[in-house]
Design a protein around this motif. Structure first.
Motif, short mmCIF file in Angstrom:
data_model
loop_
_atom_site.label_atom_id
_atom_site.label_comp_id
_atom_site.label_asym_id
_atom_site.label_seq_id
_atom_site.Cartn_x
_atom_site.Cartn_y
_atom_site.Cartn_z
N ASN A 1 0.81 -1.22 0.00
CA ASN A 1 0.00 0.00 0.00
C ASN A 1 0.84 1.26 0.00
O ASN A 1 0.45 2.29 -0.58
N ILE A 2 2.00 1.24 0.64
CA ILE A 2 2.84 2.44 0.77
C ILE A 2 3.91 2.49 -0.32
O ILE A 2 4.05 3.49 -1.03
N THR A 3 4.66 1.42 -0.49
CA THR A 3 5.78 1.42 -1.42
C THR A 3 5.39 0.99 -2.83
O THR A 3 6.11 1.26 -3.79
N GLY A 4 4.25 0.31 -2.97
CA GLY A 4 3.89 -0.23 -4.28
C GLY A 4 4.70 -1.46 -4.65
O GLY A 4 4.66 -1.92 -5.80
N ARG A 5 5.43 -2.02 -3.70
CA ARG A 5 6.26 -3.19 -3.93
C ARG A 5 5.41 -4.39 -4.31
O ARG A 5 4.34 -4.62 -3.74
N ARG A 6 5.89 -5.19 -5.25
CA ARG A 6 5.18 -6.40 -5.65
C ARG A 6 5.41 -7.48 -4.61
O ARG A 6 6.54 -7.89 -4.36
N ASN A 7 4.34 -7.92 -4.00
CA ASN A 7 4.43 -8.95 -2.97
C ASN A 7 4.29 -10.35 -3.55
O ASN A 7 4.81 -11.31 -2.98
N VAL A 8 3.58 -10.46 -4.67
CA VAL A 8 3.31 -11.77 -5.27
C VAL A 8 3.65 -11.72 -6.75
O VAL A 8 3.23 -10.82 -7.46
N LEU A 9 4.43 -12.68 -7.19
CA LEU A 9 4.70 -12.87 -8.61
C LEU A 9 3.90 -14.07 -9.09
O LEU A 9 3.68 -15.02 -8.34
N MET A 10 3.50 -14.04 -10.35
CA MET A 10 2.72 -15.13 -10.91
C MET A 10 3.26 -15.46 -12.29
O MET A 10 3.25 -14.63 -13.19
N ILE A 11 3.76 -16.68 -12.43
CA ILE A 11 4.33 -17.13 -13.70
C ILE A 11 3.26 -17.92 -14.44
O ILE A 11 2.88 -19.02 -14.01
N LEU A 12 2.75 -17.37 -15.53
CA LEU A 12 1.73 -18.08 -16.31
C LEU A 12 1.73 -17.56 -17.73
O LEU A 12 2.22 -16.45 -18.02
N GLU A 13 1.19 -18.35 -18.61
CA GLU A 13 1.01 -17.97 -20.01
C GLU A 13 -0.46 -17.65 -20.24
O GLU A 13 -1.32 -18.52 -20.13
N LYS A 14 -0.75 -16.39 -20.55
CA LYS A 14 -2.14 -15.99 -20.78
C LYS A 14 -2.56 -16.34 -22.20
O LYS A 14 -1.81 -16.13 -23.15
#
Length: 482
Positions: free
Chosen positions: A221-234
């Motif tokens: 919420n404050i830093t905008g840091r990515r907490n979750v990565l998701m590896i997928l092919e859309k």
């Protein structure tokens, strides 16, 4: 003549095609059984569908040689021993001298190796960064996606706090109390722009007791840091969950496995040499064989008769063997498997030569097959770099600069300067060479004509770093001259 021209002018040559009698026909038998309803991507990937595809994909991974070989080949070719960092800071923004630029890049790479080549980067302390790459990529192929968390955890004796935590796909699910929440699709919480804002992970999806869930925000919420990565092919717009790469060929692989097993069983039975002894001697009691004692079992139908290599089996009185000739090996087996491999390879973007690792054609045909496969490898490698390597490297740089391990002035004050320091490339396994002489000759011509550079050719042919190769060559030359 004028009337014919007038009629021709009145004719509509641009009349739209009528597909109702062709692909959209409702009467043709060939279309019976097809589901003609349009459904959203989230409906097509409902929790039951997603779980079923994952379970069957994992079963094929464990039990189908062709499926296992295809996935391992993808992993080995795309990731190999690991995608290695090559820092290429943007000097047009930083304005450093060539020597300063080289020093900063070397510093970034050397500090990154201290973290990446040890198990302190793994939350479970069992794998280094390159082994985690392989596991994350393979998981995304089998399950359709792989979730990655990047927590900070301080441990005794470790230099860095950044950790990588992989999360299995089945742990992301919608909590029971949120089943009617339209903003949560298959465990992914969305905002009005269909952008993920949080992920709901079950601590133990296999427990029979009440399940506990953890909500992890996608961005800080404050830093905008990515907490979750998701590896997928859309594959579709609005898709939030991945599809196993084997999904289109699950039935084909399953049936081909059964057919192969049947052929193998038939060939084994055909190879047995079994001798059956028939006892037709009549005894004094009017029966066959030895007299039957009063307390002896008179029902011979329960006797187990088995075939085996060099086996001699005695039959019960009155029994005879009638064997069907399996006529194995089946001469059509190899051609049929190859035909199926072509279709499976087409769905996986793998030429059947590469899929089967059977290069029995000409040099040109084999090289063409490798080039086709390499296009797909490069594409998936670029996705892996964008979804996994680059975001994790950015988190590493934030910690390394904040703790003074890497000197990067104005890194946190100016986002543009920060991005300039994050500029990099990743190199992995090379394409391989069928004829090394031809490949090296072609590389030499590309360099001489200015179509390529020595650095790029060394990376493409051998996967090595140009600076390291040149430094080692200098050492070896000085040793020879001495």
């Amino acid at each position: 003549m004028a009337k014919k021209i007038q009629r021709a002018k009145g004719k509509n040559f641009n009349k739209p095609k009528n597909y109702s009698n062709h692909g959209a026909s409702k009467q043709k038998i060939v279309f019976k059984g097809l589901d003609d309803r349009l459904k959203s991507v989230n409906t097509d990937l409902g929790k039951d569908v997603k779980k079923t595809l994952m379970a069957r994909s994992r079963e094929l991974w464990m039990g189908s040689p062709l499926a296992t070989g295809a996935l391992k080949k993808l992993r080995t070719s795309v990731i190999g021993s690991g995608l290695r960092l090559k820092s290429t800071i943007d000097n047009s923004i930083l304005g450093l001298s060539d020597k300063e630029k080289q020093q900063v890049e070397n510093q970034i790479e050397n500090v990154f190796k201290l973290w990446a080549e040890t198990t302190q980067c793994d939350i479970q302390r069992t794998s280094n960064f390159y082994q985690i790459q392989q596991l994350a990529f393979l998981t995304s192929l089998i399950d359709g996606e792989c979730f990655v968390l990047m927590p900070f955890k301080k441990r005794p004796g470790e230099i860095f706090e950044l950790k990588i935590q992989l999360i299995e796909s089945e742990r992301c699910m919608t909590p029971p109390e949120e089943q009617n929440n339209n903003k949560i699709k298959n465990g992914v919480e969305l905002d009005e722009d269909n952008c993920p804002v949080a992920y709901h992970f079950c601590d133990d999806p296999y427990t029979l007791s009440k399940k506990t869930f953890r909500r992890v925000e996608a961005f800080g919420n404050i830093t905008g840091r990515r907490n979750v990565l998701m590896i997928l092919e859309k594959e579709r717009i609005g898709q939030q969950r991945g599809i196993p790469i084997l999904a289109p060929v699950i039935e084909t692989l399953l049936q081909l496995g059964r057919y192969t097993h049947s052929e193998l069983t038939a060939a084994v039975v055909s190879s047995y040499f079994t001798v059956f002894i028939e006892n037709e001697n009549e005894n004094k009691d009017g029966g066959f064989g030895e007299p039957i004692e009063e307390n002896q079992e008179k029902d011979f139908s329960s006797k187990n008769i088995e075939m085996g290599p060099a086996t001699v089996t005695e039959l019960s009185p009155g029994q005879k063997i009638n064997l069907a000739n399996p006529t194995r090996p089946n001469t059509a087996f190899d051609g049929f498997v190859k035909a199926m491999a072509i279709q499976i390879g087409a769905a996986l973007e793998l030429p059947h030569d590469v899929l089967l690792s059977k290069f029995d054609s000409s040099y040109s045909a084999s090289r063409a097959a490798l080039l086709e496969a390499w296009k797909m490898y490069r594409m998936r490698r670029s996705w892996m770099i964008a979804d996994f390597c680059n975001p994790i490297f950015a988190e590493f740089m934030d910690e390394a600069v904040a703790r003074g391990f890497i000197k990067a002035p104005q890194y946190f004050k100016n986002p543009l300067i920060r991005q300039a320091y994050l500029n990099c490339k990743w190199y992995g396994a090379t394409q391989g060479q069928i004829d090394p002489l031809k490949e090296v000759t072609a590389a030499k011509i590309r360099i001489e004509t200015g179509l390529s550079t020595k650095s790029r050719e060394i990376m493409e042919l051998y996967g090595d770093d140009y600076n390291e190769v040149m430094a080692q060559s200098k050492i070896e030359k000085e040793g020879i001259d001495a």
